[in-house]
Scaffold this active site. Structure first.
Site, PDB file in Angstrom:
ATOM      1  N   LYS A 112      92.086  -5.237 116.643  1.00 32.12           N
ATOM      2  CA  LYS A 112      92.065  -3.851 116.165  1.00 32.12           C
ATOM      3  C   LYS A 112      90.705  -3.212 116.383  1.00 32.12           C
ATOM      4  O   LYS A 112      90.604  -2.066 116.805  1.00 32.12           O
ATOM      5  CB  LYS A 112      92.461  -3.780 114.689  1.00 32.12           C
ATOM      6  CG  LYS A 112      93.909  -4.200 114.477  1.00 32.12           C
ATOM      7  CD  LYS A 112      94.592  -3.461 113.358  1.00 32.12           C
ATOM      8  CE  LYS A 112      96.092  -3.514 113.552  1.00 32.12           C
ATOM      9  NZ  LYS A 112      96.824  -4.123 112.455  1.00 32.12           N
ATOM     10  N   LYS A 195     103.055  -8.376 121.753  1.00 36.09           N
ATOM     11  CA  LYS A 195     103.898  -8.386 120.553  1.00 36.09           C
ATOM     12  C   LYS A 195     104.524  -7.005 120.326  1.00 36.09           C
ATOM     13  O   LYS A 195     103.888  -5.990 120.596  1.00 36.09           O
ATOM     14  CB  LYS A 195     102.991  -8.744 119.371  1.00 36.09           C
ATOM     15  CG  LYS A 195     103.656  -8.971 118.063  1.00 36.09           C
ATOM     16  CD  LYS A 195     102.615  -9.091 116.962  1.00 36.09           C
ATOM     17  CE  LYS A 195     102.003  -7.755 116.607  1.00 36.09           C
ATOM     18  NZ  LYS A 195     101.259  -7.699 115.363  1.00 36.09           N
ATOM     19  N   LYS A 198     104.164  -1.953 115.313  1.00 35.94           N
ATOM     20  CA  LYS A 198     104.376  -0.592 114.811  1.00 35.94           C
ATOM     21  C   LYS A 198     103.517   0.433 115.534  1.00 35.94           C
ATOM     22  O   LYS A 198     103.834   1.595 115.602  1.00 35.94           O
ATOM     23  CB  LYS A 198     103.999  -0.538 113.323  1.00 35.94           C
ATOM     24  CG  LYS A 198     104.992  -1.198 112.416  1.00 35.94           C
ATOM     25  CD  LYS A 198     104.491  -1.125 110.981  1.00 35.94           C
ATOM     26  CE  LYS A 198     104.469  -2.505 110.377  1.00 35.94           C
ATOM     27  NZ  LYS A 198     103.603  -2.667 109.230  1.00 35.94           N
TER      28      LYS A 198
HETATM   29  P1  TYM Z   1     102.838  -6.180 108.885  1.00 34.10           P
HETATM   30  O1  TYM Z   1     103.170  -4.991 108.050  1.00 34.10           O
HETATM   31  O2  TYM Z   1     102.056  -5.963 110.124  1.00 34.10           O
HETATM   32  O3  TYM Z   1     104.163  -6.922 109.298  1.00 34.10           O
HETATM   33  C1  TYM Z   1     105.144  -7.280 108.346  1.00 34.10           C
HETATM   34  C2  TYM Z   1     105.715  -8.650 108.675  1.00 34.10           C
HETATM   35  O4  TYM Z   1     106.370  -8.597 109.957  1.00 34.10           O
HETATM   36  C3  TYM Z   1     105.878  -9.624 110.794  1.00 34.10           C
HETATM   37  N1  TYM Z   1     105.896  -9.161 112.185  1.00 34.10           N
HETATM   38  C4  TYM Z   1     106.604  -9.722 113.175  1.00 34.10           C
HETATM   39  N2  TYM Z   1     107.433 -10.785 113.191  1.00 34.10           N
HETATM   40  C5  TYM Z   1     108.006 -11.114 114.378  1.00 34.10           C
HETATM   41  N3  TYM Z   1     107.783 -10.418 115.531  1.00 34.10           N
HETATM   42  C6  TYM Z   1     106.960  -9.353 115.569  1.00 34.10           C
HETATM   43  N4  TYM Z   1     106.754  -8.684 116.690  1.00 34.10           N
HETATM   44  C7  TYM Z   1     106.328  -8.961 114.342  1.00 34.10           C
HETATM   45  N5  TYM Z   1     105.465  -7.956 114.012  1.00 34.10           N
HETATM   46  C8  TYM Z   1     105.210  -8.106 112.699  1.00 34.10           C
HETATM   47  C9  TYM Z   1     104.465  -9.876 110.304  1.00 34.10           C
HETATM   48  O5  TYM Z   1     103.981 -11.139 110.691  1.00 34.10           O
HETATM   49  C10 TYM Z   1     104.620  -9.726 108.809  1.00 34.10           C
HETATM   50  O6  TYM Z   1     105.044 -10.924 108.219  1.00 34.10           O
HETATM   51  N6  TYM Z   1      99.000  -8.239 106.463  1.00 34.10           N
HETATM   52  C11 TYM Z   1     100.445  -8.102 106.452  1.00 34.10           C
HETATM   53  C12 TYM Z   1     100.972  -7.548 105.148  1.00 34.10           C
HETATM   54  C13 TYM Z   1     100.523  -8.287 103.954  1.00 34.10           C
HETATM   55  C14 TYM Z   1     100.977  -9.578 103.534  1.00 34.10           C
HETATM   56  C15 TYM Z   1     100.265  -9.851 102.348  1.00 34.10           C
HETATM   57  C16 TYM Z   1     101.916 -10.477 104.043  1.00 34.10           C
HETATM   58  C17 TYM Z   1      99.589  -7.868 103.062  1.00 34.10           C
HETATM   59  N7  TYM Z   1      99.434  -8.787 102.081  1.00 34.10           N
HETATM   60  C18 TYM Z   1     100.454 -11.054 101.635  1.00 34.10           C
HETATM   61  C19 TYM Z   1     102.112 -11.700 103.348  1.00 34.10           C
HETATM   62  C20 TYM Z   1     101.394 -11.974 102.172  1.00 34.10           C
HETATM   63  C21 TYM Z   1     100.843  -7.165 107.585  1.00 34.10           C
HETATM   64  O7  TYM Z   1     100.092  -6.325 107.980  1.00 34.10           O
HETATM   65  O8  TYM Z   1     102.132  -7.292 107.989  1.00 34.10           O
END
Ligand code: TYM
Length: 328
Positions: A112, A195, A198
């Site tokens: 990022k 990947k 979003k």
């Molecule tokens: P975030 O919002 O980017 O993504 C949410 C969840 O989706 C998964 N993910 C994917 N899985 C498979 N293929 C993909 N292309 C893909 N893109 C995203 C992510 O791995 C995630 O599990 N930091 C985290 C949010 C968070 C969190 C936490 C998660 C904040 N605190 C505590 C677990 C525990 C995040 O930005 O996820």
């Protein structure tokens, strides 16, 4: 104590099929394994610039998406991170037990920040894993379902728990990242070396996309040379990604999916993948719209915050006491 399962999703942009397949779709079933805490990581969404109205709308959308996935809201605690002030307090404590070197090695931070001028990189973006670790330890979570890209952050949380417990005794619960065997990393349809995310509208399927658009995106997904539908990430990354999408939505193994498509041409294979995705998202979108219109999410989030506050404050007090903060 029953096993605690926790995960969060950031309301930064529209959710993708990657988020759905990697995590969201599987959350309802977790209630059979223990107590579930799922949240909207809205404080995390502030780590990159975001319009306040967009953040509000995304947060509501995300609550509806969680519910549309089929959560039993009488059993699951669903809440907004910012409704539980213990997250910020735990963050203030835990930032002293994670180090600059560790944080600067985080792949997500490197990716990022690489696109940004140093003067524009917020401290929150750098310190992101501290808040994420705080999210996890506050609920004594032992299982953290995530996609592959978040594994490193959960591993860092494990290091933190070790470090903290070595110093203060057995205070924090050790979490474990849990990834799907199939679908932990869904790739972009236009560039299967990247990947699906979003922030990258090209090659993404958004959960709110029009169904005809979804079909079109899949039909025009990048495929590879050759003509056999085979799982081979190295030589056939596009086909392998589509097989993964198909297998995970049908709840079958990659091998079973391969068998179904022996002798298929790429075009017919893509059509079958599109049918499965459209079929799944049609029902999902309908539920999403019903929840959005009825505002059923409001009561769920208010009650979720109450429960989450209770649990989180207990852990926070335990930690405060351990480090020597007075509570009079
Ligand atoms: P975030 O919002 O980017 O993504 C949410 C969840 O989706 C998964 N993910 C994917 N899985 C498979 N293929 C993909 N292309 C893909 N893109 C995203 C992510 O791995 C995630 O599990 N930091 C985290 C949010 C968070 C969190 C936490 C998660 C904040 N605190 C505590 C677990 C525990 C995040 O930005 O996820």
């Amino acid at each position: 104590m029953a096993e605690r399962i926790l995960t969060g999703i950031k309301p930064t942009g529209q959710l993708t099929l990657g988020n759905y397949i990697g995590v969201l779709k599987h959350l309802p079933k977790e209630v059979d394994r223990g107590e579930c805490f799922y949240f909207i990581a809205d404080l995390h969404a502030l780590t990159l610039p975001i319009d306040p109205e967009v953040l509000r709308q995304n947060s509501i959308d995300l609550a509806c998406f969680y519910m549309a996935a089929g959560l039993d809201t009488s059993k699951v605690t669903l809440f907004l991170q910012s409704s539980v002030s213990a997250h910020a307090e735990m963050n203030a404590i835990m930032q002293n037990y994670l180090y600059m070197g560790e944080l600067s090695r985080m792949t997500q931070f490197k990716d990022k920040s690489a696109k940004m001028k140093e003067s524009a990189i917020g401290l929150g973006l750098f310190a992101y894993p501290v808040l994420m670790a705080s999210d996890i330890i506050l609920y004594d979570a032992s299982i953290v379902p995530v996609g592959e890209d978040q594994k490193q952050h959960v591993e860092l949380t494990r290091d933190l728990v070790n470090r903290f417990n070595n110093r203060y005794g057995d205070i924090l619960t050790m979490p474990k990242p849990e990834m799907r065997k199939v679908g932990a990393r869904i790739m972009s349809l236009s560039d299967p070396s990247k990947k699906m995310s979003k922030s990258d509208p090209k090659g993404d399927i958004f959960l709110k996309d029009d169904l005809a658009v979804i079909r079109k995106k899949i039909m025009s997904a990048v495929t590879d040379s050759g003509s056999e539908v085979k799982y081979d990430v190295e030589n056939k990354p596009g086909i392998s990604n589509l097989l993964t999408i198909y297998a995970s939505l049908k709840d079958i193994s990659i091998e079973e999916a391969e068998e179904e498509f022996v002798g298929y041409r790429y075009g017919d294979f893509k059509k079958a993948v599109a049918d499965v995705v459209v079929n799944e998202l049609e029902a999902f979108q309908k539920k999403y719209r019903e929840i959005l219109e009825s505002k059923a999410y409001e009561k769920v989030l208010v009650e979720g915050a109450k429960k989450a506050n209770e649990v989180a404050n207990k852990t926070l007090n335990r930690v405060k006491k351990a480090v020597g903060l007075l509570s009079l």
